[in-house]
Design a protein around this motif. Structure first.
Motif, PDB file in Angstrom:
ATOM      1  N   PRO A   1      21.168 -30.469 -38.924  1.00 13.11           N
ATOM      2  CA  PRO A   1      20.832 -31.587 -38.035  1.00 13.11           C
ATOM      3  C   PRO A   1      20.556 -31.127 -36.607  1.00 13.11           C
ATOM      4  O   PRO A   1      21.132 -30.156 -36.111  1.00 13.11           O
ATOM      5  CB  PRO A   1      22.089 -32.467 -38.090  1.00 13.11           C
ATOM      6  CG  PRO A   1      22.823 -32.026 -39.315  1.00 13.11           C
ATOM      7  CD  PRO A   1      22.524 -30.582 -39.470  1.00 13.11           C
ATOM      8  N   VAL A   2      19.674 -31.864 -35.932  1.00 14.59           N
ATOM      9  CA  VAL A   2      19.285 -31.535 -34.565  1.00 14.59           C
ATOM     10  C   VAL A   2      19.512 -32.753 -33.675  1.00 14.59           C
ATOM     11  O   VAL A   2      19.318 -33.896 -34.099  1.00 14.59           O
ATOM     12  CB  VAL A   2      17.805 -31.076 -34.522  1.00 14.59           C
ATOM     13  CG1 VAL A   2      16.855 -32.176 -34.988  1.00 14.59           C
ATOM     14  CG2 VAL A   2      17.411 -30.580 -33.139  1.00 14.59           C
ATOM     15  N   SER A   3      19.919 -32.522 -32.443  1.00 17.52           N
ATOM     16  CA  SER A   3      20.204 -33.631 -31.531  1.00 17.52           C
ATOM     17  C   SER A   3      18.917 -34.263 -31.011  1.00 17.52           C
ATOM     18  O   SER A   3      17.885 -33.598 -30.864  1.00 17.52           O
ATOM     19  CB  SER A   3      21.042 -33.154 -30.347  1.00 17.52           C
ATOM     20  OG  SER A   3      20.266 -32.373 -29.460  1.00 17.52           O
ATOM     21  N   VAL A   4      18.990 -35.551 -30.717  1.00 12.39           N
ATOM     22  CA  VAL A   4      17.831 -36.248 -30.169  1.00 12.39           C
ATOM     23  C   VAL A   4      17.464 -35.682 -28.797  1.00 12.39           C
ATOM     24  O   VAL A   4      16.286 -35.690 -28.399  1.00 12.39           O
ATOM     25  CB  VAL A   4      18.089 -37.774 -30.112  1.00 12.39           C
ATOM     26  CG1 VAL A   4      19.115 -38.120 -29.039  1.00 12.39           C
ATOM     27  CG2 VAL A   4      16.806 -38.548 -29.906  1.00 12.39           C
ATOM     28  N   GLU A   5      18.453 -35.156 -28.074  1.00 11.18           N
ATOM     29  CA  GLU A   5      18.174 -34.539 -26.778  1.00 11.18           C
ATOM     30  C   GLU A   5      17.319 -33.282 -26.944  1.00 11.18           C
ATOM     31  O   GLU A   5      16.384 -33.046 -26.174  1.00 11.18           O
ATOM     32  CB  GLU A   5      19.484 -34.184 -26.059  1.00 11.18           C
ATOM     33  CG  GLU A   5      20.311 -35.382 -25.631  1.00 11.18           C
ATOM     34  CD  GLU A   5      21.321 -35.814 -26.676  1.00 11.18           C
ATOM     35  OE1 GLU A   5      22.235 -36.578 -26.314  1.00 11.18           O
ATOM     36  OE2 GLU A   5      21.201 -35.392 -27.853  1.00 11.18           O
ATOM     37  N   ASP A   6      17.633 -32.462 -27.954  1.00  9.91           N
ATOM     38  CA  ASP A   6      16.829 -31.274 -28.220  1.00  9.91           C
ATOM     39  C   ASP A   6      15.413 -31.654 -28.626  1.00  9.91           C
ATOM     40  O   ASP A   6      14.430 -31.020 -28.213  1.00  9.91           O
ATOM     41  CB  ASP A   6      17.478 -30.432 -29.327  1.00  9.91           C
ATOM     42  CG  ASP A   6      18.664 -29.617 -28.830  1.00  9.91           C
ATOM     43  OD1 ASP A   6      18.539 -28.962 -27.788  1.00  9.91           O
ATOM     44  OD2 ASP A   6      19.720 -29.629 -29.492  1.00  9.91           O
ATOM     45  N   VAL A   7      15.305 -32.686 -29.445  1.00  6.62           N
ATOM     46  CA  VAL A   7      13.981 -33.147 -29.889  1.00  6.62           C
ATOM     47  C   VAL A   7      13.146 -33.613 -28.702  1.00  6.62           C
ATOM     48  O   VAL A   7      11.970 -33.243 -28.558  1.00  6.62           O
ATOM     49  CB  VAL A   7      14.129 -34.275 -30.932  1.00  6.62           C
ATOM     50  CG1 VAL A   7      12.771 -34.900 -31.251  1.00  6.62           C
ATOM     51  CG2 VAL A   7      14.773 -33.735 -32.209  1.00  6.62           C
ATOM     52  N   ALA A   8      13.729 -34.427 -27.828  1.00 10.46           N
ATOM     53  CA  ALA A   8      13.002 -34.937 -26.668  1.00 10.46           C
ATOM     54  C   ALA A   8      12.554 -33.807 -25.761  1.00 10.46           C
ATOM     55  O   ALA A   8      11.426 -33.819 -25.237  1.00 10.46           O
ATOM     56  CB  ALA A   8      13.879 -35.926 -25.897  1.00 10.46           C
ATOM     57  N   ARG A   9      13.407 -32.831 -25.571  1.00 15.71           N
ATOM     58  CA  ARG A   9      13.067 -31.689 -24.716  1.00 15.71           C
ATOM     59  C   ARG A   9      11.890 -30.903 -25.295  1.00 15.71           C
ATOM     60  O   ARG A   9      11.009 -30.441 -24.562  1.00 15.71           O
ATOM     61  CB  ARG A   9      14.293 -30.795 -24.552  1.00 15.71           C
ATOM     62  CG  ARG A   9      14.117 -29.672 -23.537  1.00 15.71           C
ATOM     63  CD  ARG A   9      15.405 -28.875 -23.402  1.00 15.71           C
ATOM     64  NE  ARG A   9      15.270 -27.806 -22.440  1.00 15.71           N
ATOM     65  CZ  ARG A   9      15.962 -27.697 -21.316  1.00 15.71           C
ATOM     66  NH1 ARG A   9      16.825 -28.637 -21.001  1.00 15.71           N
ATOM     67  NH2 ARG A   9      15.803 -26.678 -20.501  1.00 15.71           N
ATOM     68  N   ALA A  10      11.859 -30.760 -26.617  1.00 15.90           N
ATOM     69  CA  ALA A  10      10.765 -30.032 -27.255  1.00 15.90           C
ATOM     70  C   ALA A  10       9.439 -30.779 -27.099  1.00 15.90           C
ATOM     71  O   ALA A  10       8.411 -30.180 -26.762  1.00 15.90           O
ATOM     72  CB  ALA A  10      11.084 -29.806 -28.729  1.00 15.90           C
ATOM     73  N   PHE A  11       9.450 -32.082 -27.332  1.00 14.09           N
ATOM     74  CA  PHE A  11       8.211 -32.865 -27.225  1.00 14.09           C
ATOM     75  C   PHE A  11       7.655 -32.810 -25.805  1.00 14.09           C
ATOM     76  O   PHE A  11       6.446 -32.624 -25.606  1.00 14.09           O
ATOM     77  CB  PHE A  11       8.470 -34.314 -27.638  1.00 14.09           C
ATOM     78  CG  PHE A  11       8.278 -34.570 -29.106  1.00 14.09           C
ATOM     79  CD1 PHE A  11       7.092 -35.078 -29.591  1.00 14.09           C
ATOM     80  CD2 PHE A  11       9.289 -34.285 -30.006  1.00 14.09           C
ATOM     81  CE1 PHE A  11       6.908 -35.310 -30.938  1.00 14.09           C
ATOM     82  CE2 PHE A  11       9.132 -34.507 -31.358  1.00 14.09           C
ATOM     83  CZ  PHE A  11       7.939 -35.019 -31.834  1.00 14.09           C
ATOM     84  N   ALA A  12       8.517 -32.985 -24.823  1.00 12.90           N
ATOM     85  CA  ALA A  12       8.056 -32.933 -23.437  1.00 12.90           C
ATOM     86  C   ALA A  12       7.582 -31.532 -23.075  1.00 12.90           C
ATOM     87  O   ALA A  12       6.563 -31.362 -22.396  1.00 12.90           O
ATOM     88  CB  ALA A  12       9.178 -33.378 -22.500  1.00 12.90           C
ATOM     89  N   GLY A  13       8.300 -30.527 -23.547  1.00 12.69           N
ATOM     90  CA  GLY A  13       7.938 -29.149 -23.233  1.00 12.69           C
ATOM     91  C   GLY A  13       6.590 -28.741 -23.793  1.00 12.69           C
ATOM     92  O   GLY A  13       5.864 -27.954 -23.177  1.00 12.69           O
ATOM     93  N   ALA A  14       6.234 -29.291 -24.952  1.00 12.10           N
ATOM     94  CA  ALA A  14       4.950 -28.931 -25.572  1.00 12.10           C
ATOM     95  C   ALA A  14       3.772 -29.289 -24.672  1.00 12.10           C
ATOM     96  O   ALA A  14       2.769 -28.564 -24.623  1.00 12.10           O
ATOM     97  CB  ALA A  14       4.813 -29.616 -26.923  1.00 12.10           C
ATOM     98  N   LEU A  15       3.889 -30.396 -23.946  1.00 13.96           N
ATOM     99  CA  LEU A  15       2.792 -30.827 -23.071  1.00 13.96           C
ATOM    100  C   LEU A  15       2.629 -29.909 -21.867  1.00 13.96           C
ATOM    101  O   LEU A  15       1.573 -29.890 -21.233  1.00 13.96           O
ATOM    102  CB  LEU A  15       3.039 -32.257 -22.588  1.00 13.96           C
ATOM    103  CG  LEU A  15       3.048 -33.342 -23.667  1.00 13.96           C
ATOM    104  CD1 LEU A  15       3.317 -34.699 -23.035  1.00 13.96           C
ATOM    105  CD2 LEU A  15       1.730 -33.368 -24.436  1.00 13.96           C
ATOM    106  N   GLU A  16       3.668 -29.162 -21.538  1.00 12.11           N
ATOM    107  CA  GLU A  16       3.648 -28.310 -20.348  1.00 12.11           C
ATOM    108  C   GLU A  16       3.378 -26.845 -20.682  1.00 12.11           C
ATOM    109  O   GLU A  16       3.331 -26.009 -19.776  1.00 12.11           O
ATOM    110  CB  GLU A  16       4.990 -28.455 -19.615  1.00 12.11           C
ATOM    111  CG  GLU A  16       5.259 -29.889 -19.156  1.00 12.11           C
ATOM    112  CD  GLU A  16       6.683 -30.099 -18.660  1.00 12.11           C
ATOM    113  OE1 GLU A  16       7.496 -29.150 -18.752  1.00 12.11           O
ATOM    114  OE2 GLU A  16       6.988 -31.214 -18.169  1.00 12.11           O
TER     115      GLU A  16
END
Length: 292
Positions: free
Chosen positions: A177-192
């Protein structure tokens, strides 16, 4: 960056919108009700309506799209085919050419899966790769956090309903399992990070657990002590379809199929590429189930 997020008011959507706003982006929060969020302007968006999607995307003038819309179980016209596959097709058709695009898929997504959830996610991935857009695809494992469906409802009900806790088969199916915080950080990071264009990343947490261990963690977080009793798969294969006559079955056919497959993968390269904190399930679970 001006970013349109679909499914913005959902469990993952709220976390992604918050992370984007924290990084200084302008966020348009797409949802069927068009609800405003504290850090984003709401826009009414039903991804299964191609005309509405085309109009909203045209007016949004966004530089990036994060497509998060997904369902866990089918209800009426909200089928996996319509939401995951046709919805993705509508969003891709409306996304401005050259705009950055990020897709929420799922670990285990593949077109030939026995789970309709996973197969429609896999077919949607194919549409993304064939779109010609500068895309990134994420495949999260089970996502945990306040308001999640699996740990906060499905597993909680499974360990709370009866005097004993039913364990599916031998309970050895692996999960990460992965935390929603880690998921959000990955999605935002991809755009940058331009180097993530064209890449697909598995999103998993720091530790792997068997299904039995997840049951034990859930019991511990709830402060309960109950015997865990294995239920043969042959019996579960009969019981799960029978449960579907209930208004809200404790487990759907697709959830059962995915549980039997397990849901795990290494957390690299995503952990390093997006500098993920790798939050631990056992630290967050008491808060998820309301015991902290």
């Amino acid at each position: 960056m001006r970013i349109l997020v679909t499914g913005a008011t959902g469990f993952v959507g709220g976390a992604v919108v918050s992370e984007l706003a924290l990084r200084g982006h302008t966020v348009l929060a797409g949802s069927r009700r068009g609800t405003d969020l504290p850090n984003a302007q709401g826009v009414t968006l039903d991804v299964t309506d191609p005309a509405q999607v085309m109009r909203v995307f045209g007016e949004a003038n966004s530089e990036a799209v994060i497509h998060l819309v997904g369902i866990i179980h089918e209800t009426g016209a909200q089928t996996f085919e319509r939401v995951h596959f046709e919805g993705t097709r509508n969003v891709l058709a409306a996304t401005p050419r050259g705009a950055r695009y990020v897709q929420m898929s799922a670990l285990g997504a593949r077109e030939d899966s026995g789970s309709r959830y996973s197969s429609t996610k896999g077919r949607a991935e194919r549409l993304v790769r064939e779109s010609g857009l500068p895309f990134t695809v994420f495949r999260p494992s089970l996502i945990f956090g306040p308001g999640d469906d699996f740990f906060g409802r499905v597993l909680r009900e499974l360990v709370s309903t009866a005097p004993i806790v039913p364990q599916i088969g031998d309970g050895k199916f692996p999960f990460r399992p992965v935390s929603v915080e880690d998921v959000a950080r990955a999605f935002a990071g991809a755009l940058e990070q331009p180097e993530t264009v064209g890449q697909t990343y598995d999103l998993t947490g720091p530790e792997e657990f068997t299904f039995r261990q997840l049951l034990e963690l859930e019991l511990s977080a709830l402060g309960k002590k109950k015997p865990i009793v294995p239920v043969p798969l042959a019996l579960m294969d009969l019981a799960v379809p029978a449960m579907q006559v209930l208004p809200k079955p404790p487990i759907t056919r697709d959830q059962y199929a995915m549980l039997k497959e397990g849901n795990t993968a290494p957390n690299e390269p995503a952990r390093t590429v997006f500098d993920l904190p790798m939050l631990r399930l056992q630290d967050k679970l008491p808060g998820i189930v309301g015991k902290a």
